[in-house]
Design a protein around this motif. Structure first.
Motif, PDB file in Angstrom:
ATOM      1  N   LEU A  37       1.743  38.669  11.537  1.00 45.49           N
ATOM      2  CA  LEU A  37       1.213  39.196  10.274  1.00 45.49           C
ATOM      3  C   LEU A  37       1.515  40.685  10.122  1.00 45.49           C
ATOM      4  O   LEU A  37       1.657  41.189   9.003  1.00 45.49           O
ATOM      5  N   ASP A  38       1.636  41.377  11.244  1.00 40.81           N
ATOM      6  CA  ASP A  38       1.958  42.810  11.213  1.00 40.81           C
ATOM      7  C   ASP A  38       3.460  43.080  11.197  1.00 40.81           C
ATOM      8  O   ASP A  38       3.883  44.225  11.056  1.00 40.81           O
ATOM      9  N   LYS A  77      -3.482  38.290   3.488  1.00 40.79           N
ATOM     10  CA  LYS A  77      -3.311  38.188   4.937  1.00 40.79           C
ATOM     11  C   LYS A  77      -4.509  37.525   5.606  1.00 40.79           C
ATOM     12  O   LYS A  77      -4.353  36.682   6.497  1.00 40.79           O
ATOM     13  N   LYS A  92      -4.261  34.072   7.652  1.00 44.19           N
ATOM     14  CA  LYS A  92      -4.700  34.022   9.053  1.00 44.19           C
ATOM     15  C   LYS A  92      -5.716  32.902   9.249  1.00 44.19           C
ATOM     16  O   LYS A  92      -5.651  32.150  10.236  1.00 44.19           O
ATOM     17  N   ASP A 123      -0.705  44.194   2.531  1.00 46.54           N
ATOM     18  CA  ASP A 123      -1.824  43.321   2.141  1.00 46.54           C
ATOM     19  C   ASP A 123      -2.491  43.831   0.864  1.00 46.54           C
ATOM     20  O   ASP A 123      -3.715  43.973   0.788  1.00 46.54           O
ATOM     21  N   SER A 176      -7.753  39.284  -0.199  1.00 46.72           N
ATOM     22  CA  SER A 176      -6.799  39.588   0.875  1.00 46.72           C
ATOM     23  C   SER A 176      -5.942  38.366   1.194  1.00 46.72           C
ATOM     24  O   SER A 176      -6.446  37.340   1.666  1.00 46.72           O
ATOM     25  N   TYR A 218       7.165  39.508   7.862  1.00 41.57           N
ATOM     26  CA  TYR A 218       6.134  38.757   7.127  1.00 41.57           C
ATOM     27  C   TYR A 218       6.248  39.031   5.628  1.00 41.57           C
ATOM     28  O   TYR A 218       6.232  38.106   4.811  1.00 41.57           O
ATOM     29  N   ASN A 258       3.343  43.270   2.868  1.00 40.24           N
ATOM     30  CA  ASN A 258       3.138  43.890   4.175  1.00 40.24           C
ATOM     31  C   ASN A 258       1.902  44.787   4.198  1.00 40.24           C
ATOM     32  O   ASN A 258       1.216  44.890   5.216  1.00 40.24           O
TER      33      ASN A 258
END
Length: 998
Positions: A217-218, A774, A778, A265, A772, A222, A263
């Protein structure tokens, strides 16, 4: 006897079969029939075409989409539905009729209700025939949101409840190699590298998987992966298509904007605002590194419609472009097919034609415009400082002049005489704008170049002496702050009802454009005369012959630069100045400059000048005083102030532009009868956004387009669609199928959600977590459902894996297949951002608009998201593997399995080239033997080591290739080795497990 026995068995079997049918059917009918999930799908598919929302196709006055329509008495004296009574409901009589003349649906429709559907309708009527709003139009609600359970665990609870209810057995958790490959491709679109694979497999910590989730995710990759998903939604393209496939200026900057947004978010609600009103945000989001206005880049998606070169009918062209924008906005943000209401009320959803044209008015009031790039904050700060300096200069002069003229006698400004015949000539002329006064007379300035007022009364300073040489006469000037700064001055909309338009102007490298029906691709052979180039520094009359365009809506646009092949360019010394604009039929006429004013003392005139209220006559009088020496012109402080101003302006230059949008003037549209722009209703429709579904809103008022209000409605807490649609898109890309399978259609013809309570839970959670993306992703990949194996334990009850007892086998997207090849070969260039890599052109890719030069075969090693997207020359690999043609929203790609794909993997030179690059890297690795090379190849290609069987098969394959090359002459041993391993790598690229997540 034998025949008798067989007959008895057959009869007994049939008796048992038919006796079981009612019981089996009874078991399939739920205890409580739900209108949305059981009844509405029947009515939509079998009844609404003739008895639905659209009055133009409604028959017998019967409307079944509303309770009041279904229960009212018809001409026959009966009601179609009588709640609580099947026997009194005419609907049941008609759908069970044996007489084809009376049966509904009629046999000619080729539709027939099944026994189960008839039983459902009966039970629903007996239970009261309760009508409910469509499920997606009801606000999301969930009792499980405000708990301490982690979101991913709560998701698993919803899924497992369905699985247990179906009596299904879940698959085991996938092995680490499979799981890492799946996670890496889903989050980044790339395979995991061998080092990451080895580290993850050996990591025994309980949070090892979550660490990998956070790692991906970081990763910058992504943003590239998830930007590509959104680009399908907004029909991303870098050219207009059609005859010449003209480039959309700066389109690739939108792609980079998306990568940065994902990236970082960026909250989804902010992303929606930037897409629909990024140019109107009072406090735009700025890039922390470059200072660039990020918000305005979002509006680029509005410009990605197709564009026709010299259409015969510009009004139809405008209607088609706006229709595309309506279509994309409706599907992208609301999951509704709004464009279906262009010609008639929507056949299924509560979207009347009036709602379509209400939205048409919003987008028709939006104009296209060049938008400069650069450090927005720095530019604004410096120009505001220049404004302060100019005010300081004006105050300094006014203070001095006021002291000198305090005892002056009144100055009478008299000009009572009009030229003979002026009134008669003026009768045939319409003044569209006169800039010789203080203001722009309703014209709208855009950017900084023209400022907010004309030049009337601005002090002029001699370059050498730095003395005041006079005050400027009034005009619209792009040199308000100097040259090299972008701006535009646009008139209100007006109807062409004169033969000619004229603009009195001068300039250098500039242009005046007549934008008719918002048509932007102005060029010959038809419309070239509507774009006048201004290259004379002496005043000149620029004439537009519009005799052929009577009745069209248009506006004038004054620019300090010009379009070259539809790309806006502006030289550093370019400028334009305009005195007035007129419409006339016979001969040019200069509007009279009203100079008759009350008598003022010079002190009073200076006061007016300082306040910015001077008339042209007053400025002329002050200039006479300056020329005669009555007013001081030498100020020691002036030199330093001018120097400071010039230094500030020297660094404020606009050189790069993209095609964006700007607000126009409110323009409401009538309904086009049957979608025909030449046949409209008399009354215009008030602007709003889906007022039948989102019924709390008020009509949009105000002078702007209404995009601000439309965006507010989309993001309103009462809107039940926005969050649902987006979380469903995220689910679709994580699991391969949305909770609502029709990701772009949440209307009545869309699929029902497989897990409605889960969808509502996710929508509420999404908003609670500040939209969000991200965090939501997740939560999805942390679920046990995502981590399950693809091996089915029980596929009989759920063959399509609707309830996710296992993870679905998924083919990779076209981009991921290509990027995986580059990654496996070692040729992948992971550089972020930048202009697109030109498309590779084969000899078969011919046609108008073909670029003069082909791009490199391997796309310079860049990820597929950076390959040019030319509408007329789409990348052959992307097309073969189902990347959609960019003409509308495609939130869900087709996944085909056709021979062309296998042929591409076997024969395309790109695949062969990457196999050779990979082979060279394997062969050149020091200390490697064939077994090690095979293992390394498997890690690169499949994210796992080869099994013993695969190694044996690989060695046998390599041995066969080596044998076939033994007699080859003219190549070295090393070259033979490369050729051998090239064939092996090429074979790996052709394996199913290379292009599938399994």
């Amino acid at each position: 006897m034998q025949v008798f026995g067989l007959t008895l068995i057959l009869c007994t079997g049939l008796l048992v079969y038919f006796s079981c049918q009612p019981n089996q059917l009874k078991e399939e009918i739920p205890a409580q029939v739900d209108f949305n999930f059981h009844i509405k799908p029947i009515l939509v598919q079998k009844c609404y075409l003739c008895h639905g929302p659209d009055p133009s196709s409604r028959e017998a006055g019967l409307r079944l989409d509303l309770a009041e329509g279904a229960t009212k008495l018809l001409e026959s004296g009966h009601a179609a539905i009588v709640p609580g009574s099947v026997s009194k409901s005419a609907l049941l009589d008609r759908i069970t009729q044996n007489d084809p003349e009376l049966r509904m649906p009629p046999p000619s429709s080729k539709m027939e209700l099944t026994e189960k559907e008839i039983e459902l309708l009966k039970k629903w009527i007996n239970q009261g025939a309760d009508y409910q709003p469509h499920w997606s139009f009801i606000p999301a609600q969930s009792e499980r949101v405000s708990t301490n359970t982690a979101t991913h665990q709560r998701i698993d609870e919803f899924i497992n409840e369905k699985i247990q209810g179906m009596g299904l057995e879940v698959s085991e958790i996938a092995d680490k190699y499979t799981l890492l490959k799946r996670l890496s491709f889903v989050l980044t679109g790339l395979p995991p590298d061998p080092e990451t694979i080895k580290a993850f497999v050996s990591d025994s910590r309980p949070d090892a998987y979550e660490r990998m989730v956070d790692h991906y995710l970081d990763s910058p990759a992504y943003g590239e992966k998830w930007a590509s998903h959104w680009m399908d939604v907004v029909r991303y393209a870098e050219t207009k298509g059609h005859e010449f496939d003209f480039a959309i200026q700066g389109a690739w900057r939108y792609r980079d904007y998306l990568i940065r947004a994902f990236n970082a978010d960026l909250p989804y609600d902010q992303m929606v605002k930037e897409h629909l009103m990024g140019d109107l945000m009072p406090a735009p989001r700025l890039d922390p590194e470059s200072g660039q206005n990020e918000s305005v880049l979002g509006t680029l998606f509005l410009t990605m419609t197709e564009g026709t070169h010299s259409p015969v009918d510009t009004k139809k062209d405008e209607a088609d472009r706006i229709d595309n924008m309506i279509d994309v906005i409706g599907k992208s943000f609301q999951g509704l097919t709004v464009a279906c209401a262009r010609c008639h009320d929507h056949k299924f959803d509560p979207i009347p034609t009036s709602d379509y044209y209400a939205m048409y008015g919003i987008l028709g009031s939006t104009r296209f415009s060049p938008v400069p790039l650069g450090d927005t904050q720095k530019k604004a700060t410096q120009i505001k400082e220049v404004q302060r300096i100019k005010s300081q200069i004006k105050e300094m002069l006014a203070t001095s002049w006021d002291t000198e003229t305090q005892d002056s006698v009144p100055a009478f400004l008299v000009n009572d005489h009009q030229p003979a015949g002026e009134s008669k000539a003026a009768a045939f002329v319409k003044v569209l704008g006169d800039f010789r006064g203080q203001d722009f007379q309703g014209w709208m300035p855009d950017g900084w170049a023209f400022g907010q007022t004309t030049t009337l009364g601005d002090p002029m300073v001699q370059k050498k002496t730095r003395e005041i040489s006079g005050l400027q006469l009034g005009m619209a000037s792009s040199r308000k702050y100097g040259t090299g700064i972008f701006g535009a001055l646009r008139s209100p909309d007006f109807k062409l009802n004169h033969k000619y338009l004229g603009v009195r102007a001068r300039g250098k490298g500039a242009s005046i454009r007549l934008v008719m029906d918002n048509f932007q691709l102005i060029s010959y052979p038809i419309y070239g005369g509507l774009d006048q180039k201004v290259n004379e520094e002496e005043w000149k009359n620029y004439v537009f012959d519009v005799g052929d365009w009577q009745g069209h809506e248009a506006y004038l646009e004054i620019l300090p630069g010009s379009y070259v092949r539809h790309q806006y360019q502006q030289d550093q010394d370019a400028y334009i100045e305009a005195a007035y604009a007129i419409a006339y039929d016979e001969s040019w006429y200069e509007p009279a400059l009203d100079s008759k004013r009350p008598a003022y003392s010079l002190s009073g005139m200076v006061g007016n000048w300082q306040a910015g209220k001077s008339t042209a006559a007053e400025v002329a009088e002050l200039n006479e005083k300056i020329s005669s020496g009555e007013l001081v012109i030498d100020f020691p402080e002036l030199r330093q102030l001018i120097l400071r101003k010039d230094l500030l302006l020297a660094s404020v230059k606009d050189t790069l532009f993209f095609q964006g949008v700007t607000d126009g003037f409110a323009r409401e549209s009538p309904v086009f009868k049957r979608g025909n722009h030449l046949d409209t209703e008399n009354q215009v429709v008030e602007r709003n956004f889906l007022s039948e579904i989102l019924e709390w809103q008020e009509p949009i008022e105000g002078r702007g387009s209404g995009r601000i209000e439309m965006t507010a409605t989309i993001l309103d807490a009462q809107n039940p669609l926005t969050a649902r649609v987006m979380v469903n898109r995220l689910w679709h890309h994580v699991f391969g199928r949305g909770l609502v399978e029709t990701v772009d259609n949440f209307g009545l013809q869309g699929k029902l959600p497989s897990h409605p309570e889960l969808l509502d839970f996710l929508a509420i959670k999404f908003k609670e977590e500040n939209w969000s993306v991200k965090k939501m992703i997740k939560s999805l990949v942390m679920t046990s459902a995502f981590q399950r194996s693809t091996r089915a334990t029980d596929s009989i009850e759920d063959p399509d894996n609707y309830y996710l007892a296992r993870y679905p086998v998924r083919r990779l997207e076209a981009e991921a297949i290509r990027d995986a090849m580059l990654s496996a070969s070692g040729a992948l260039d992971t550089t972020l951002y930048g202009p697109p890599v030109p498309v590779y052109l084969t000899s078969f890719m011919q046609g108008r608009g073909r670029p003069g030069k082909s791009g490199p075969l391997d796309g310079a090693g860049r990820r597929s998201i950076y390959l040019e997207v030319r509408r007329n020359f789409l990348d052959r690999m992307m097309t073969a593997f189902d990347r959609p043609t960019p003409f509308t929203t495609f939130g869900k790609r087709d996944v085909t399995n056709v021979p062309a794909q296998s042929l591409f993997l076997m024969n395309d030179p790109f695949v062969a080239e990457q196999a050779e690059v990979m082979a060279k890297n394997l062969v050149s690795a020091t200390g490697s033997n064939p077994e090690q090379r095979i293992n390394e190849a498997y890690l690169r290609a499949f994210a796992r080591p080869a099994s013993d069987f695969e190694r044996e098969e690989g060695l046998a394959f390599i041995g066969e290739i080596e044998l076939s090359l033994e007699s080859a002459e003219g190549i070295s041993a090393e070259e033979k080795q490369v050729q051998v391993w090239k064939e092996y790598c090429h074979a790996l690229f052709n394996m199913k497990s290379f292009i599938y997540l399994m």
